[in-house]
Design a protein around this motif. Structure first.
Motif, PDB file in Angstrom:
ATOM      1  N   GLU A  72      35.613  31.027 117.616  1.00  0.00           N
ATOM      2  CA  GLU A  72      35.535  30.906 119.080  1.00  0.00           C
ATOM      3  C   GLU A  72      34.406  31.784 119.649  1.00  0.00           C
ATOM      4  OE1 GLU A  72      39.049  30.349 122.358  1.00  0.00           O
ATOM      5  OE2 GLU A  72      39.098  32.152 121.120  1.00  0.00           O
ATOM      6  N   HIS A  73      34.042  32.846 118.920  1.00  0.00           N
ATOM      7  CA  HIS A  73      32.978  33.740 119.377  1.00  0.00           C
ATOM      8  C   HIS A  73      31.624  33.411 118.742  1.00  0.00           C
ATOM      9  CE1 HIS A  73      36.630  36.121 120.362  1.00  0.00           C
ATOM     10  NE2 HIS A  73      35.935  36.318 121.460  1.00  0.00           N
ATOM     11  N   SER A  74      31.543  32.255 118.105  1.00  0.00           N
ATOM     12  CA  SER A  74      30.272  31.837 117.497  1.00  0.00           C
ATOM     13  C   SER A  74      29.542  30.870 118.426  1.00  0.00           C
ATOM     14  CB  SER A  74      30.524  31.170 116.139  1.00  0.00           C
ATOM     15  OG  SER A  74      31.245  29.970 116.303  1.00  0.00           O
ATOM     16  N   PHE A  75      28.249  30.739 118.216  1.00  0.00           N
ATOM     17  CA  PHE A  75      27.392  29.793 118.955  1.00  0.00           C
ATOM     18  C   PHE A  75      27.494  29.967 120.475  1.00  0.00           C
ATOM     19  CE2 PHE A  75      28.473  27.683 114.908  1.00  0.00           C
ATOM     20  CZ  PHE A  75      27.189  27.559 114.378  1.00  0.00           C
ATOM     21  N   VAL A  76      27.582  31.202 120.932  1.00  0.00           N
ATOM     22  CA  VAL A  76      27.743  31.454 122.379  1.00  0.00           C
ATOM     23  C   VAL A  76      26.474  31.137 123.167  1.00  0.00           C
ATOM     24  CG1 VAL A  76      29.607  33.136 122.211  1.00  0.00           C
ATOM     25  CG2 VAL A  76      27.252  33.915 121.956  1.00  0.00           C
ATOM     26  N   CYS A  77      25.332  31.078 122.501  1.00  0.00           N
ATOM     27  CA  CYS A  77      24.072  30.806 123.208  1.00  0.00           C
ATOM     28  C   CYS A  77      23.767  29.315 123.313  1.00  0.00           C
ATOM     29  CB  CYS A  77      22.908  31.504 122.499  1.00  0.00           C
ATOM     30  SG  CYS A  77      23.100  33.290 122.493  1.00  0.00           S
TER      31      CYS A  77
ATOM     32  N   ARG B  57      28.311  23.497 121.897  1.00  0.00           N
ATOM     33  CA  ARG B  57      29.074  24.656 121.424  1.00  0.00           C
ATOM     34  C   ARG B  57      30.446  24.242 120.904  1.00  0.00           C
ATOM     35  NH1 ARG B  57      30.422  27.968 125.959  1.00  0.00           N
ATOM     36  NH2 ARG B  57      28.189  28.232 126.197  1.00  0.00           N
ATOM     37  N   GLU B  58      31.101  23.344 121.634  1.00  0.00           N
ATOM     38  CA  GLU B  58      32.448  22.877 121.255  1.00  0.00           C
ATOM     39  C   GLU B  58      32.449  22.329 119.826  1.00  0.00           C
ATOM     40  OE1 GLU B  58      36.418  21.479 121.395  1.00  0.00           O
ATOM     41  OE2 GLU B  58      35.363  22.963 122.592  1.00  0.00           O
ATOM     42  N   GLN B  59      31.494  21.448 119.554  1.00  0.00           N
ATOM     43  CA  GLN B  59      31.424  20.827 118.229  1.00  0.00           C
ATOM     44  C   GLN B  59      31.071  21.854 117.157  1.00  0.00           C
ATOM     45  OE1 GLN B  59      28.722  17.532 118.007  1.00  0.00           O
ATOM     46  NE2 GLN B  59      29.211  17.082 115.876  1.00  0.00           N
ATOM     47  N   LEU B  60      30.121  22.741 117.456  1.00  0.00           N
ATOM     48  CA  LEU B  60      29.697  23.740 116.485  1.00  0.00           C
ATOM     49  C   LEU B  60      30.799  24.766 116.209  1.00  0.00           C
ATOM     50  CD1 LEU B  60      26.017  24.257 117.711  1.00  0.00           C
ATOM     51  CD2 LEU B  60      26.732  23.297 115.507  1.00  0.00           C
ATOM     52  N   GLN B  61      31.580  25.099 117.225  1.00  0.00           N
ATOM     53  CA  GLN B  61      32.678  26.038 117.022  1.00  0.00           C
ATOM     54  C   GLN B  61      33.786  25.417 116.162  1.00  0.00           C
ATOM     55  OE1 GLN B  61      33.627  27.295 121.059  1.00  0.00           O
ATOM     56  NE2 GLN B  61      32.339  29.107 120.861  1.00  0.00           N
ATOM     57  N   LYS B  62      34.030  24.141 116.377  1.00  0.00           N
ATOM     58  CA  LYS B  62      35.002  23.451 115.507  1.00  0.00           C
ATOM     59  C   LYS B  62      34.504  23.464 114.066  1.00  0.00           C
ATOM     60  CE  LYS B  62      37.244  20.195 118.645  1.00  0.00           C
ATOM     61  NZ  LYS B  62      37.371  18.782 119.030  1.00  0.00           N
ATOM     62  N   PHE B  63      33.203  23.204 113.898  1.00  0.00           N
ATOM     63  CA  PHE B  63      32.606  23.225 112.570  1.00  0.00           C
ATOM     64  C   PHE B  63      32.745  24.623 111.953  1.00  0.00           C
ATOM     65  CE2 PHE B  63      28.818  23.858 109.837  1.00  0.00           C
ATOM     66  CZ  PHE B  63      29.102  22.900 108.870  1.00  0.00           C
ATOM     67  N   ALA B  64      32.511  25.658 112.762  1.00  0.00           N
ATOM     68  CA  ALA B  64      32.624  27.039 112.284  1.00  0.00           C
ATOM     69  C   ALA B  64      34.065  27.357 111.874  1.00  0.00           C
ATOM     70  CB  ALA B  64      32.150  28.010 113.363  1.00  0.00           C
ATOM     71  N   PHE B  65      35.025  26.851 112.636  1.00  0.00           N
ATOM     72  CA  PHE B  65      36.444  27.066 112.323  1.00  0.00           C
ATOM     73  C   PHE B  65      36.788  26.433 110.973  1.00  0.00           C
ATOM     74  CE2 PHE B  65      41.057  25.916 113.584  1.00  0.00           C
ATOM     75  CZ  PHE B  65      41.554  27.088 113.040  1.00  0.00           C
ATOM     76  N   ILE B  66      36.333  25.198 110.772  1.00  0.00           N
ATOM     77  CA  ILE B  66      36.571  24.503 109.499  1.00  0.00           C
ATOM     78  C   ILE B  66      35.889  25.265 108.350  1.00  0.00           C
ATOM     79  CG2 ILE B  66      36.022  22.395 108.189  1.00  0.00           C
ATOM     80  CD1 ILE B  66      36.423  20.880 110.910  1.00  0.00           C
ATOM     81  N   CYS B  67      34.662  25.748 108.588  1.00  0.00           N
ATOM     82  CA  CYS B  67      33.949  26.519 107.551  1.00  0.00           C
ATOM     83  C   CYS B  67      34.706  27.799 107.215  1.00  0.00           C
ATOM     84  CB  CYS B  67      32.535  26.853 108.014  1.00  0.00           C
ATOM     85  SG  CYS B  67      31.425  25.438 108.006  1.00  0.00           S
ATOM     86  N   ASN B  68      35.249  28.446 108.229  1.00  0.00           N
ATOM     87  CA  ASN B  68      36.017  29.678 108.046  1.00  0.00           C
ATOM     88  C   ASN B  68      37.235  29.434 107.151  1.00  0.00           C
ATOM     89  OD1 ASN B  68      35.617  32.319 108.806  1.00  0.00           O
ATOM     90  ND2 ASN B  68      35.967  31.938 110.965  1.00  0.00           N
TER      91      ASN B  68
END
Length: 200
Positions: free
Chosen positions: A152-157, A163-174
Motif C-alpha cells: 500500500e506504501h509502494s508506487f506513491v509517485c 497506482r492501484e494496479q501497481l500496488q495490487k501487483f506489489a501485494f501479489i509479489c510480496n
C-alpha cells in the motif's frame, strides 16, 4: 489501495481464519473402495478448490501415488484410514513439491508408522502436525496484513489509476516472495534427507 482491494483482503483474512483440517474422527474407521475414497476427499476438501469443476483426487492420481511410492498399496483394493491420512498430506504437498520430493518426505514415515500396532502411528503424526499448523493461523493473518501494508506504501509517485494496479501487483509479489523463499528452504531440507531405497 481501494475499498474493493480492502474487501478482498478482509475476505482472504476471513477465509484463512476458517482454515481447518480433516479431523481423524471424521475419517471412516472402515476400509474404503477407490470410489468411496474419491467421494470422501471431494466432500471434505471441496472448500480448497479454486474452480467448481476442479478435481480434488482422481482414481488415476491415487494409482500414480501408489506406483510412485507415495502411498502404500491398498489391501484387496481397499484403503484404510491411514491411507486417507497419507493422501491428505500428498494433496497439500503436491501444490508445492515434486512427486519425487513428496516420496522422499513421506516414505520414511509410511515405512515406520503405517499400519503399526503402536500408540504412535500415522494418525498421531497427522494430528500433531495439523494442530501445530492450526495454531499458526493468527500469525499468518498478521503476515498477510503486513505484506498488504507494505504494498500500500509502494508506487506513491504514480498517478492514482496506475497506482492501484501497481500496488495490487506489489501485494501479489510480496506474497509470492514468501512462497518462493519457503519453497527454496523446503527443497534444500528435502535434499538433505536420505533417499528411499527402491529395492525395498
Amino acid at each position: 489501495m481501494t475499498i474493493n482491494t480492502e474487501d478482498l483482503l478482509n475476505s482472504i483474512l476471513e477465509s484463512v481464519g476458517r482454515i481447518d483440517y480433516i479431523h481423524p474422527v471424521d475419517i471412516p474407521n472402515i476400509d474404503l473402495y477407490m470410489d468411496q475414497v474419491t467421494t470422501f476427499m471431494e466432500e471434505q476438501l471441496s472448500s480448497t478448490k479454486r474452480y467448481e469443476d476442479d478435481k480434488i483426487l482422481t482414481k488415476t492420481m491415487i494409482n500414480n501415488y501408489a506406483k510412485n511410492n507415495l502411498l502404500p498399496p491398498p489391501n484387496k483394493k481397499k484403503y484404510s484410514k491411514e491411507h486417507l491420512l497419507v493422501l491428505i498430506f500428498v494433496y497439500y504437498f503436491k501444490n508445492l513439491l515434486s512427486i519425487k520430493d513428496i516420496e522422499i518426505l513421506l516414505k520414511p514415515l509410511t515405512d515406520k508408522y503405517f499400519a503399526v500396532d503402536s500408540e504412535f502411528d500415522m494418525e498421531s503424526i497427522y494430528e500433531e502436525v495439523c494442530k501445530m499448523e492450526k495454531s499458526r493461523i493468527g500469525e499468518l493473518q498478521d503476515s498477510i496484513c503486513k505484506a498488504y501494508e507494505t504494498a500500500e506504501h509502494s508506487f506513491v509517485c504514480v498517478d492514482d489509476e496506475e497506482r492501484e494496479q501497481l500496488q495490487k501487483f506489489a501485494f501479489i509479489c510480496n506474497l509470492s516472495f514468501d512462497v518462493y523463499v519457503k519453497k527454496q528452504l523446503i527443497e534444500k531440507m528435502v535434499d538433505e534427507l536420505p533417499k528411499p531405497d527402491k529395492k525395498k
